[in-house]
Design a protein around this motif. Structure first.
Motif, PDB file in Angstrom:
ATOM      1  N   LEU A 146     -11.892   1.676   2.387  1.00  0.00           N
ATOM      2  CA  LEU A 146     -10.734   2.405   2.750  1.00  0.00           C
ATOM      3  C   LEU A 146     -10.044   3.067   1.561  1.00  0.00           C
ATOM      4  CD1 LEU A 146      -9.180   0.744   5.800  1.00  0.00           C
ATOM      5  CD2 LEU A 146      -9.836   2.887   5.648  1.00  0.00           C
ATOM      6  N   ILE A 147      -9.838   2.010   0.531  1.00  0.00           N
ATOM      7  CA  ILE A 147      -9.138   2.501  -0.621  1.00  0.00           C
ATOM      8  C   ILE A 147     -10.072   3.572  -1.411  1.00  0.00           C
ATOM      9  CG2 ILE A 147      -8.434   1.423  -2.732  1.00  0.00           C
ATOM     10  CD1 ILE A 147      -7.631  -0.986  -1.144  1.00  0.00           C
TER      11      ILE A 147
ATOM     12  N   LEU B  80     -14.905  -8.350   5.554  1.00  0.00           N
ATOM     13  CA  LEU B  80     -13.242  -7.843   5.442  1.00  0.00           C
ATOM     14  C   LEU B  80     -12.828  -7.081   4.068  1.00  0.00           C
ATOM     15  CD1 LEU B  80     -11.667 -10.626   7.718  1.00  0.00           C
ATOM     16  CD2 LEU B  80     -11.961  -8.221   8.612  1.00  0.00           C
ATOM     17  N   ARG B  81     -13.155  -7.881   3.097  1.00  0.00           N
ATOM     18  CA  ARG B  81     -12.760  -7.466   1.813  1.00  0.00           C
ATOM     19  C   ARG B  81     -13.641  -5.887   1.334  1.00  0.00           C
ATOM     20  NH1 ARG B  81     -14.105 -10.705  -1.934  1.00  0.00           N
ATOM     21  NH2 ARG B  81     -15.258 -12.292  -0.710  1.00  0.00           N
TER      22      ARG B  81
ATOM     23  N   ARG C  58     -14.613  -3.992   3.639  1.00  0.00           N
ATOM     24  CA  ARG C  58     -13.979  -2.862   4.466  1.00  0.00           C
ATOM     25  C   ARG C  58     -12.690  -2.290   3.876  1.00  0.00           C
ATOM     26  NH1 ARG C  58     -14.265  -5.616  10.180  1.00  0.00           N
ATOM     27  NH2 ARG C  58     -13.163  -3.780  10.813  1.00  0.00           N
ATOM     28  N   ARG C  59     -12.165  -3.310   3.369  1.00  0.00           N
ATOM     29  CA  ARG C  59     -10.789  -2.830   2.798  1.00  0.00           C
ATOM     30  C   ARG C  59     -10.902  -1.826   1.374  1.00  0.00           C
ATOM     31  NH1 ARG C  59      -8.954  -4.636  -1.835  1.00  0.00           N
ATOM     32  NH2 ARG C  59      -6.863  -4.278  -2.518  1.00  0.00           N
TER      33      ARG C  59
ATOM     34  N   LEU D 282      -5.800  -0.732   7.393  1.00  0.00           N
ATOM     35  CA  LEU D 282      -5.654  -1.866   6.503  1.00  0.00           C
ATOM     36  C   LEU D 282      -4.682  -2.878   7.190  1.00  0.00           C
ATOM     37  CD1 LEU D 282      -4.846   0.465   3.427  1.00  0.00           C
ATOM     38  CD2 LEU D 282      -6.677  -1.507   3.538  1.00  0.00           C
TER      39      LEU D 282
ATOM     40  N   LEU E 112      -6.909  -5.263   8.934  1.00  0.00           N
ATOM     41  CA  LEU E 112      -7.939  -6.036   8.221  1.00  0.00           C
ATOM     42  C   LEU E 112      -7.386  -7.203   7.392  1.00  0.00           C
ATOM     43  CD1 LEU E 112      -9.940  -3.033   6.307  1.00  0.00           C
ATOM     44  CD2 LEU E 112     -10.921  -4.876   7.900  1.00  0.00           C
ATOM     45  N   HIS E 113      -5.917  -6.796   6.962  1.00  0.00           N
ATOM     46  CA  HIS E 113      -5.055  -7.920   6.559  1.00  0.00           C
ATOM     47  C   HIS E 113      -4.776  -8.975   7.459  1.00  0.00           C
ATOM     48  CE1 HIS E 113      -4.193  -7.114   2.190  1.00  0.00           C
ATOM     49  NE2 HIS E 113      -4.585  -6.077   2.666  1.00  0.00           N
TER      50      HIS E 113
ATOM     51  N   MET F 153      -6.791  -8.707  -1.571  1.00  0.00           N
ATOM     52  CA  MET F 153      -7.200  -9.506  -0.280  1.00  0.00           C
ATOM     53  C   MET F 153      -8.078 -10.561  -1.011  1.00  0.00           C
ATOM     54  SD  MET F 153      -9.209  -8.495   3.137  1.00  0.00           S
ATOM     55  CE  MET F 153      -7.814  -7.816   3.931  1.00  0.00           C
TER      56      MET F 153
ATOM     57  N   TYR G 176       0.922  -1.064   0.133  1.00  0.00           N
ATOM     58  CA  TYR G 176      -0.026   0.066   0.062  1.00  0.00           C
ATOM     59  C   TYR G 176       0.976   1.142  -0.034  1.00  0.00           C
ATOM     60  CZ  TYR G 176      -4.091  -3.067   1.083  1.00  0.00           C
ATOM     61  OH  TYR G 176      -5.080  -4.162   0.941  1.00  0.00           O
TER      62      TYR G 176
ATOM     63  N   HIS H 137      -7.818 -11.044   8.052  1.00  0.00           N
ATOM     64  CA  HIS H 137      -8.026 -11.823   6.934  1.00  0.00           C
ATOM     65  C   HIS H 137      -7.009 -12.941   7.022  1.00  0.00           C
ATOM     66  CE1 HIS H 137      -8.504 -12.858   2.553  1.00  0.00           C
ATOM     67  NE2 HIS H 137      -9.624 -12.822   2.943  1.00  0.00           N
TER      68      HIS H 137
END
Length: 176
Positions: A121-122, A114-115, A117-118, A142, A145-146, A97, A85, A149
């Motif tokens: 953010l992006i 989770l995906r 929410r990621r 991030l 979240l990762h 992800m 990132y 995940h």
């Protein structure tokens, strides 16, 4: 300095600061080694001319590789994907992800959440925010979240391997 260089340098410097404040390791010098490698990469990206806009300067590859190796070989409670990132303004590539293909509906929903929410953010541009706190929150979010995940992936692997789930197709969230 190009806009992608500025963005990558800024993200890496913020990431180094976050690492110092959030990373965990029994040997504190390892946290400093990791943060130092990230800062070294930022310094090189800031100071070296970049021949192409879509690449990291060759000299920055060594500290980035060192940081990646540290993150993958030690549990700092920070996923290695976070480096992608930080360098994305130069590479044009964001870490992915990937769907976990969970057979269990509950685990598939957690994965999808989770995906999503990621992606939020992006898509909301938080990584490009001029506000220092927003950028820090985006990078920290991030990371979290990762990390979640990664843990979910381990749970899904065990669950998918249960005798009652072997050979089943992944849960279809569209039909629920």
């Amino acid at each position: 300095m190009s806009a992608p260089q500025v963005a990558a340098t800024r993200r890496l410097m913020h990431l180094a600061r976050i690492v110092r404040g959030r990373a965990h390791h029994p040997q504190r010098f390892m946290v400093e080694t990791l943060a130092g490698a990230i800062e070294d990469a930022a310094d090189i990206i800031r100071d070296y001319p970049i021949p192409c806009l879509d690449e990291v300067p060759l000299a920055a590859n060594f500290p980035l590789r060192e940081a990646t190796d540290l993150l993958t070989q030690h549990d700092f409670m920070i996923p290695a994907a976070i480096l992608g990132y930080a360098t994305a303004p130069l590479t044009g590539v964001l870490p992915q992800m990937e769907p976990l293909n969970a057979v269990s509906l509950q685990l598939a929903r957690q994965d999808a959440d989770l995906r999503a929410r990621r992606m939020a953010l992006i898509e909301h541009g938080h990584l490009n925010s001029r506000d220092e706190d927003v950028l820090d929150a985006a990078l920290t979010g991030l990371m979290g979240l990762h990390r979640k995940h990664e843990r979910l992936a381990a749970t899904v692997a065990v669950d998918n391997d249960r005798p009652c789930h072997r050979g089943k197709a992944p849960a279809d969230l569209a039909s629920h």
